[in-house]
Design a protein around this motif. Structure first.
Motif, PDB file in Angstrom:
ATOM      1  N   ILE A 170      72.114 -26.501  30.398  1.00  0.00           N
ATOM      2  CA  ILE A 170      73.003 -26.201  29.281  1.00  0.00           C
ATOM      3  C   ILE A 170      72.877 -24.740  28.871  1.00  0.00           C
ATOM      4  O   ILE A 170      73.860 -24.094  28.486  1.00  0.00           O
ATOM      5  CB  ILE A 170      72.705 -27.134  28.096  1.00  0.00           C
ATOM      6  CG1 ILE A 170      73.084 -28.576  28.454  1.00  0.00           C
ATOM      7  CG2 ILE A 170      73.455 -26.692  26.840  1.00  0.00           C
ATOM      8  CD1 ILE A 170      72.686 -29.585  27.408  1.00  0.00           C
ATOM      9  N   ALA A 171      71.667 -24.210  28.959  1.00  0.00           N
ATOM     10  CA  ALA A 171      71.451 -22.809  28.585  1.00  0.00           C
ATOM     11  C   ALA A 171      72.052 -21.847  29.600  1.00  0.00           C
ATOM     12  O   ALA A 171      72.161 -20.644  29.326  1.00  0.00           O
ATOM     13  CB  ALA A 171      69.954 -22.539  28.443  1.00  0.00           C
ATOM     14  N   GLY A 172      72.439 -22.368  30.760  1.00  0.00           N
ATOM     15  CA  GLY A 172      73.092 -21.529  31.756  1.00  0.00           C
ATOM     16  C   GLY A 172      72.144 -20.604  32.501  1.00  0.00           C
ATOM     17  O   GLY A 172      72.558 -19.535  32.970  1.00  0.00           O
ATOM     18  N   LEU A 173      70.888 -21.013  32.632  1.00  0.00           N
ATOM     19  CA  LEU A 173      69.906 -20.170  33.293  1.00  0.00           C
ATOM     20  C   LEU A 173      69.594 -20.693  34.698  1.00  0.00           C
ATOM     21  O   LEU A 173      69.520 -21.906  34.908  1.00  0.00           O
ATOM     22  CB  LEU A 173      68.612 -20.121  32.472  1.00  0.00           C
ATOM     23  CG  LEU A 173      68.729 -19.393  31.132  1.00  0.00           C
ATOM     24  CD1 LEU A 173      67.504 -19.659  30.270  1.00  0.00           C
ATOM     25  CD2 LEU A 173      68.906 -17.899  31.358  1.00  0.00           C
ATOM     26  N   PRO A 174      69.383 -19.804  35.663  1.00  0.00           N
ATOM     27  CA  PRO A 174      69.063 -20.248  37.029  1.00  0.00           C
ATOM     28  C   PRO A 174      67.662 -20.852  37.082  1.00  0.00           C
ATOM     29  O   PRO A 174      66.773 -20.485  36.307  1.00  0.00           O
ATOM     30  CB  PRO A 174      69.145 -18.954  37.839  1.00  0.00           C
ATOM     31  CG  PRO A 174      68.868 -17.867  36.858  1.00  0.00           C
ATOM     32  CD  PRO A 174      69.478 -18.338  35.561  1.00  0.00           C
ATOM     33  N   TRP A 175      67.476 -21.781  38.010  1.00  0.00           N
ATOM     34  CA  TRP A 175      66.189 -22.471  38.128  1.00  0.00           C
ATOM     35  C   TRP A 175      65.034 -21.499  38.370  1.00  0.00           C
ATOM     36  O   TRP A 175      63.929 -21.685  37.855  1.00  0.00           O
ATOM     37  CB  TRP A 175      66.266 -23.500  39.249  1.00  0.00           C
ATOM     38  CG  TRP A 175      65.010 -24.297  39.421  1.00  0.00           C
ATOM     39  CD1 TRP A 175      64.181 -24.305  40.491  1.00  0.00           C
ATOM     40  CD2 TRP A 175      64.446 -25.215  38.479  1.00  0.00           C
ATOM     41  NE1 TRP A 175      63.129 -25.162  40.286  1.00  0.00           N
ATOM     42  CE2 TRP A 175      63.270 -25.736  39.049  1.00  0.00           C
ATOM     43  CE3 TRP A 175      64.830 -25.644  37.208  1.00  0.00           C
ATOM     44  CZ2 TRP A 175      62.463 -26.668  38.403  1.00  0.00           C
ATOM     45  CZ3 TRP A 175      64.030 -26.574  36.553  1.00  0.00           C
ATOM     46  CH2 TRP A 175      62.861 -27.071  37.152  1.00  0.00           C
ATOM     47  N   ALA A 176      65.286 -20.455  39.124  1.00  0.00           N
ATOM     48  CA  ALA A 176      64.224 -19.491  39.424  1.00  0.00           C
ATOM     49  C   ALA A 176      63.690 -18.826  38.156  1.00  0.00           C
ATOM     50  O   ALA A 176      62.527 -18.401  38.110  1.00  0.00           O
ATOM     51  CB  ALA A 176      64.742 -18.427  40.390  1.00  0.00           C
ATOM     52  N   ALA A 177      64.534 -18.723  37.130  1.00  0.00           N
ATOM     53  CA  ALA A 177      64.126 -18.050  35.892  1.00  0.00           C
ATOM     54  C   ALA A 177      63.339 -18.960  34.966  1.00  0.00           C
ATOM     55  O   ALA A 177      62.648 -18.468  34.073  1.00  0.00           O
ATOM     56  CB  ALA A 177      65.363 -17.519  35.160  1.00  0.00           C
TER      57      ALA A 177
END
Length: 296
Positions: free
Chosen positions: A44-51
């Motif tokens: 939901i936060a729109g962040l990539p998994w790597a981050a």
């Protein structure tokens, strides 16, 4: 449990963090509900998994460093364990004499920020007062109370009496600390956007700023790698006007929390149940956040 805490507190921080990283991943794979919540919150936060994947080990490190933080003797200074960035903002705010409201999300090591502040800036006569919820278990309650009985560090329970205590501290030019992304009880919050979704958000942080005219500052404790300690980061806080509506003020504070989280998303507690419904509230009361309303 108390004996276990005391034993763990004697281990080096690097060892505790190493154990914690393993426990963090074990918990992630062992609990399907925790894993789903973690993945959903980051999506939901729109962040990539790597981050964000680093937060899995980080949650375990947070748990394992607690004995070291809580059971550390009050007369043992943090010393080189802590590095400061932005300490001049605290000095400037203290010089104004209006009191300081320190705000931090569930990011990094939030326990270290109060201890580090107490050691460098506070005194018995002018402590930092932190808001806390008393533990339900008697043994843990005793440990928490003892751990926070340090020079320059006072605690305020999450009750009406605790709120009054914080207001008094601010009006005396002192400092308080709280986590505004903590879900408040029913009736003590409003719905506001947070990381792409509406979250029931406390109004206390904004009310304290509005009622006392205190200086707002953002602070968080970065957990350094390999058990090297912590870096305390301080930034200017949100200026909440005295006539701001509760929803507007809560949104402003949530946006400032998001800014910190996006600086180090791998140190945020993504598994924290931030969007839970306070008891007694209708889930339909939570408004939908449009994509254009997401912070960050």
């Amino acid at each position: 449990m108390l004996l276990l805490f005391r034993t763990l507190s004697k281990l080096p921080l690097r060892v505790l963090h190493g154990i914690g990283a393993t426990l963090g991943w074990l918990t992630y794979w062992a609990s399907a509900s925790y894993r789903r919540r973690y993945q959903e919150n980051t999506r939901i936060a729109g962040l990539p998994w790597a981050a964000v994947r680093g937060g899995i080990a980080g949650a375990g490190r947070m748990m394992m460093e607690i004995p070291w933080l809580w059971m550390r003797p009050a007369d043992r200074p943090l010393g080189e364990t802590v590095r400061w960035h932005g300490a001049e903002l605290i000095e400037q705010a203290l010089a104004q004499g209006r009191g300081i409201v320190m705000l931090t999300p569930h990011l990094g090591c939030f326990e270290i920020t109060a201890q580090a502040y107490a050691e460098r800036f506070a005194s018995v006569e002018s402590p930092i007062t932190v808001l806390y919820r008393p533990a339900r278990q008697a043994w843990l309650r005793q440990v928490v109370e003892a751990s926070r009985s340090r020079p320059g560090l006072a605690t305020a329970p999450a009750t009406l009496a605790g709120v009054r205590q914080m207001i008094r501290a601010l009006r005396q030019g002192q400092t308080i600390g709280l986590l505004p992304d903590q879900v408040p009880p029913e009736g003590l919050g409003v719905w506001a956007p947070f990381l792409g979704r509406s979250a029931y958000t406390m109004t206390l942080a904004a009310r304290l700023l509005q009622q006392t005219g205190a200086s707002p500052l953002l602070i968080w404790g970065e957990r350094l790698s390999a058990g090297r300690g912590y870096a305390i980061h301080v930034y200017p806080g949100p200026e909440v006007s005295a006539d701001s509506a509760p929803e507007s003020a809560a949104t402003l504070i949530n946006q400032s929390m998001e800014q910190l989280i996006r600086l180090a998303p791998d140190q945020y507690l993504w598994g924290y149940n931030r969007y839970k419904q306070p008891r007694g509230l209708d889930i339909a009361a939570a408004p939908t956040v449009a994509p254009g309303e997401r912070g960050g």
